[in-house]
Design a protein around this motif. Structure first.
Motif, PDB file in Angstrom:
ATOM      1  N   ARG A  17      12.413   8.802  -7.384  1.00 29.49           N
ATOM      2  CA  ARG A  17      10.887   7.902  -7.903  1.00 29.49           C
ATOM      3  C   ARG A  17      10.874   7.563  -6.270  1.00 29.49           C
ATOM      4  NH1 ARG A  17       6.663   5.546  -9.362  1.00 29.49           N
ATOM      5  NH2 ARG A  17       4.133   6.851  -8.942  1.00 29.49           N
ATOM      6  N   ILE A  18       9.951   6.866  -5.366  1.00 30.52           N
ATOM      7  CA  ILE A  18       9.810   6.368  -4.585  1.00 30.52           C
ATOM      8  C   ILE A  18       8.402   5.990  -4.679  1.00 30.52           C
ATOM      9  CG2 ILE A  18       9.622   6.067  -1.795  1.00 30.52           C
ATOM     10  CD1 ILE A  18      12.134   8.214  -1.423  1.00 30.52           C
ATOM     11  N   ALA A  19       8.138   4.707  -4.457  1.00 29.59           N
ATOM     12  CA  ALA A  19       7.170   4.202  -5.104  1.00 29.59           C
ATOM     13  C   ALA A  19       6.408   2.854  -4.258  1.00 29.59           C
ATOM     14  CB  ALA A  19       6.677   3.423  -6.015  1.00 29.59           C
ATOM     15  N   GLU A  20       5.422   2.823  -3.300  1.00 30.99           N
ATOM     16  CA  GLU A  20       5.328   1.919  -2.402  1.00 30.99           C
ATOM     17  C   GLU A  20       4.999   0.555  -2.810  1.00 30.99           C
ATOM     18  OE1 GLU A  20       2.674   0.531   2.064  1.00 30.99           O
ATOM     19  OE2 GLU A  20       3.120   3.191   0.934  1.00 30.99           O
ATOM     20  N   GLN A  21       5.208  -0.566  -2.741  1.00 32.43           N
ATOM     21  CA  GLN A  21       5.644  -1.958  -3.141  1.00 32.43           C
ATOM     22  C   GLN A  21       4.100  -2.774  -2.459  1.00 32.43           C
ATOM     23  OE1 GLN A  21       8.897  -3.903  -3.223  1.00 32.43           O
ATOM     24  NE2 GLN A  21       9.295  -2.441  -5.261  1.00 32.43           N
ATOM     25  N   GLU A  22       3.329  -3.128  -3.506  1.00 35.32           N
ATOM     26  CA  GLU A  22       1.519  -4.399  -2.943  1.00 35.32           C
ATOM     27  C   GLU A  22       2.658  -4.831  -1.928  1.00 35.32           C
ATOM     28  OE1 GLU A  22      -0.715  -4.510  -3.991  1.00 35.32           O
ATOM     29  OE2 GLU A  22      -0.802  -2.352  -4.638  1.00 35.32           O
ATOM     30  N   ALA A  23       4.181  -5.888  -1.949  1.00 35.62           N
ATOM     31  CA  ALA A  23       4.042  -6.398  -0.963  1.00 35.62           C
ATOM     32  C   ALA A  23       5.184  -5.600   0.230  1.00 35.62           C
ATOM     33  CB  ALA A  23       5.402  -7.908  -1.198  1.00 35.62           C
ATOM     34  N   GLY A  66       7.603  -2.296   1.873  1.00 39.04           N
ATOM     35  CA  GLY A  66       8.606  -2.436   1.107  1.00 39.04           C
ATOM     36  C   GLY A  66       8.258  -0.634  -0.086  1.00 39.04           C
ATOM     37  N   PHE A  67       9.632  -0.499  -0.053  1.00 34.52           N
ATOM     38  CA  PHE A  67       9.371   1.046  -1.483  1.00 34.52           C
ATOM     39  C   PHE A  67      10.299   0.391  -2.475  1.00 34.52           C
ATOM     40  CE2 PHE A  67       8.624   2.562   2.613  1.00 34.52           C
ATOM     41  CZ  PHE A  67       7.684   3.404   2.528  1.00 34.52           C
ATOM     42  N   ALA A  87       3.272   8.525  -0.028  1.00 32.22           N
ATOM     43  CA  ALA A  87       2.796   9.835   0.241  1.00 32.22           C
ATOM     44  C   ALA A  87       2.867   9.899   1.667  1.00 32.22           C
ATOM     45  CB  ALA A  87       2.027  11.005  -0.963  1.00 32.22           C
ATOM     46  N   THR A  88       0.459   9.093   1.678  1.00 30.99           N
ATOM     47  CA  THR A  88       0.831   8.822   3.343  1.00 30.99           C
ATOM     48  C   THR A  88       1.598   8.838   3.947  1.00 30.99           C
ATOM     49  OG1 THR A  88      -0.669   8.970   2.267  1.00 30.99           O
ATOM     50  CG2 THR A  88      -1.401   7.783   4.431  1.00 30.99           C
ATOM     51  N   THR A  89       2.410   7.345   3.825  1.00 27.74           N
ATOM     52  CA  THR A  89       3.352   6.220   4.342  1.00 27.74           C
ATOM     53  C   THR A  89       4.840   7.305   5.003  1.00 27.74           C
ATOM     54  OG1 THR A  89       2.709   4.223   3.621  1.00 27.74           O
ATOM     55  CG2 THR A  89       4.494   4.051   4.790  1.00 27.74           C
ATOM     56  N   LEU A  90       5.165   7.530   3.887  1.00 31.04           N
ATOM     57  CA  LEU A  90       6.079   8.491   4.172  1.00 31.04           C
ATOM     58  C   LEU A  90       6.355  10.444   4.473  1.00 31.04           C
ATOM     59  CD1 LEU A  90       8.274   7.927   0.679  1.00 31.04           C
ATOM     60  CD2 LEU A  90       8.509   6.235   3.409  1.00 31.04           C
ATOM     61  N   ALA A  91       4.987  10.630   4.862  1.00 32.14           N
ATOM     62  CA  ALA A  91       4.773  11.966   5.011  1.00 32.14           C
ATOM     63  C   ALA A  91       5.254  12.317   6.619  1.00 32.14           C
ATOM     64  CB  ALA A  91       3.248  12.524   5.577  1.00 32.14           C
ATOM     65  N   ASP A  92       5.504  11.948   7.433  1.00 35.23           N
ATOM     66  CA  ASP A  92       6.493  12.378   8.370  1.00 35.23           C
ATOM     67  C   ASP A  92       8.251  11.784   8.828  1.00 35.23           C
ATOM     68  OD1 ASP A  92       5.743   9.517   9.371  1.00 35.23           O
ATOM     69  OD2 ASP A  92       5.275  10.187  11.622  1.00 35.23           O
ATOM     70  N   GLN A  93       8.015  11.316   7.690  1.00 34.72           N
ATOM     71  CA  GLN A  93      10.221  10.245   6.962  1.00 34.72           C
ATOM     72  C   GLN A  93      10.664  11.660   6.584  1.00 34.72           C
ATOM     73  OE1 GLN A  93      10.609   7.624   7.874  1.00 34.72           O
ATOM     74  NE2 GLN A  93       8.521   7.679   9.454  1.00 34.72           N
ATOM     75  N   LYS A  94      12.009  11.448   6.782  1.00 36.13           N
ATOM     76  CA  LYS A  94      13.459  12.137   6.091  1.00 36.13           C
ATOM     77  C   LYS A  94      13.971  11.199   5.289  1.00 36.13           C
ATOM     78  CE  LYS A  94      14.685  15.475   8.625  1.00 36.13           C
ATOM     79  NZ  LYS A  94      15.853  17.258   8.835  1.00 36.13           N
ATOM     80  N   THR A  98      29.151  -1.675   0.124  1.00 37.69           N
ATOM     81  CA  THR A  98      29.311  -1.087  -1.028  1.00 37.69           C
ATOM     82  C   THR A  98      29.090  -0.589  -1.748  1.00 37.69           C
ATOM     83  OG1 THR A  98      27.079  -2.291  -1.259  1.00 37.69           O
ATOM     84  CG2 THR A  98      28.598  -3.923  -1.139  1.00 37.69           C
ATOM     85  N   GLY A  99      29.025   1.056  -0.822  1.00 41.15           N
ATOM     86  CA  GLY A  99      29.122   2.515  -1.441  1.00 41.15           C
ATOM     87  C   GLY A  99      27.468   3.047  -0.333  1.00 41.15           C
ATOM     88  N   THR A 100      26.970   3.321  -0.412  1.00 39.85           N
ATOM     89  CA  THR A 100      25.659   4.246   0.105  1.00 39.85           C
ATOM     90  C   THR A 100      24.020   3.763  -0.155  1.00 39.85           C
ATOM     91  OG1 THR A 100      25.464   6.062  -1.747  1.00 39.85           O
ATOM     92  CG2 THR A 100      27.016   6.480  -0.150  1.00 39.85           C
ATOM     93  N   ALA A 101      23.377   4.209   0.822  1.00 39.10           N
ATOM     94  CA  ALA A 101      21.850   3.387   1.054  1.00 39.10           C
ATOM     95  C   ALA A 101      21.019   4.384   1.396  1.00 39.10           C
ATOM     96  CB  ALA A 101      22.188   2.321   1.546  1.00 39.10           C
ATOM     97  N   PHE A 102      19.842   4.707   0.946  1.00 41.80           N
ATOM     98  CA  PHE A 102      18.977   5.406   0.897  1.00 41.80           C
ATOM     99  C   PHE A 102      18.517   4.848   2.539  1.00 41.80           C
ATOM    100  CE2 PHE A 102      19.302   7.447  -3.311  1.00 41.80           C
ATOM    101  CZ  PHE A 102      19.246   8.331  -2.768  1.00 41.80           C
ATOM    102  N   THR A 103      18.020   5.851   3.751  1.00 43.68           N
ATOM    103  CA  THR A 103      17.463   4.979   4.846  1.00 43.68           C
ATOM    104  C   THR A 103      16.677   6.214   5.433  1.00 43.68           C
ATOM    105  OG1 THR A 103      18.722   6.786   6.161  1.00 43.68           O
ATOM    106  CG2 THR A 103      19.734   4.033   5.688  1.00 43.68           C
ATOM    107  N   LEU A 104      15.448   6.170   5.702  1.00 44.73           N
ATOM    108  CA  LEU A 104      14.155   7.070   6.176  1.00 44.73           C
ATOM    109  C   LEU A 104      14.829   7.188   7.905  1.00 44.73           C
ATOM    110  CD1 LEU A 104      11.372   5.375   4.182  1.00 44.73           C
ATOM    111  CD2 LEU A 104      12.286   7.239   3.477  1.00 44.73           C
ATOM    112  N   LEU A 105      14.864   8.675   8.003  1.00 44.84           N
ATOM    113  CA  LEU A 105      14.606   8.991   9.357  1.00 44.84           C
ATOM    114  C   LEU A 105      12.507   9.020   9.890  1.00 44.84           C
ATOM    115  CD1 LEU A 105      17.806  11.047   9.381  1.00 44.84           C
ATOM    116  CD2 LEU A 105      17.127   8.339   9.887  1.00 44.84           C
ATOM    117  N   HIS A 106      12.624   9.328  11.473  1.00 45.42           N
ATOM    118  CA  HIS A 106      11.193  10.327  11.988  1.00 45.42           C
ATOM    119  C   HIS A 106      11.841  11.337  11.716  1.00 45.42           C
ATOM    120  CE1 HIS A 106       7.374   9.885  13.339  1.00 45.42           C
ATOM    121  NE2 HIS A 106       7.835  10.453  14.205  1.00 45.42           N
ATOM    122  N   GLN A 107      10.655  12.433  11.487  1.00 43.94           N
ATOM    123  CA  GLN A 107      11.041  13.967  11.796  1.00 43.94           C
ATOM    124  C   GLN A 107      10.852  13.884  12.784  1.00 43.94           C
ATOM    125  OE1 GLN A 107       9.476  16.531   8.354  1.00 43.94           O
ATOM    126  NE2 GLN A 107       9.633  14.896   7.590  1.00 43.94           N
TER     127      GLN A 107
END
Length: 91
Positions: free
Chosen positions: A29-35, A37-38, A67-74, A82-91
């Motif tokens: 689950r991805i939630a946008e924080q008030e301050a 970031g996600f 959902a609105t912020t990430l609508a055009d992201q991959k 230290t391992g792997t990290a999730f990242t966002l790319l523009h579609q």
């Protein structure tokens, strides 16, 4: 709507399985924080109002605000020291 790369799909599936979440509903689950970031969390199912992104057996739940912020992201993953990290790319 947010999409997933093949690597992100595999990572979400692996994390969900390792966490012992239900196969039919567990996901990330991805939630946008008030301050800004996600916040990412492994969850047993969506929260009411979440967008559901399903690719194969991987499920990503995106809260209404993000959902609105990430609508055009991959969603992708990349290796880190230290391992792997999730990242966002523009579609």
């Amino acid at each position: 709507m947010l999409t997933l790369t093949e690597n992100a799909r595999t990572a979400v599936q692996t994390l969900t399985e390792r966490a012992g979440l239900p196969q039919e509903s567990g996901g990330l689950r991805i939630a946008e924080q008030e301050a800004g970031g996600f916040e990412l969390a492994l969850v047993a199912g969506p929260t009411p109002g979440d967008d559901v992104v399903t690719e194969g057996s991987a499920r990503v739940y995106v809260d209404e605000r993000a959902a609105t912020t990430l609508a055009d992201q991959k969603l992708d993953v990349e290796p880190t020291g230290t391992g792997t990290a999730f990242t966002l790319l523009h579609q």
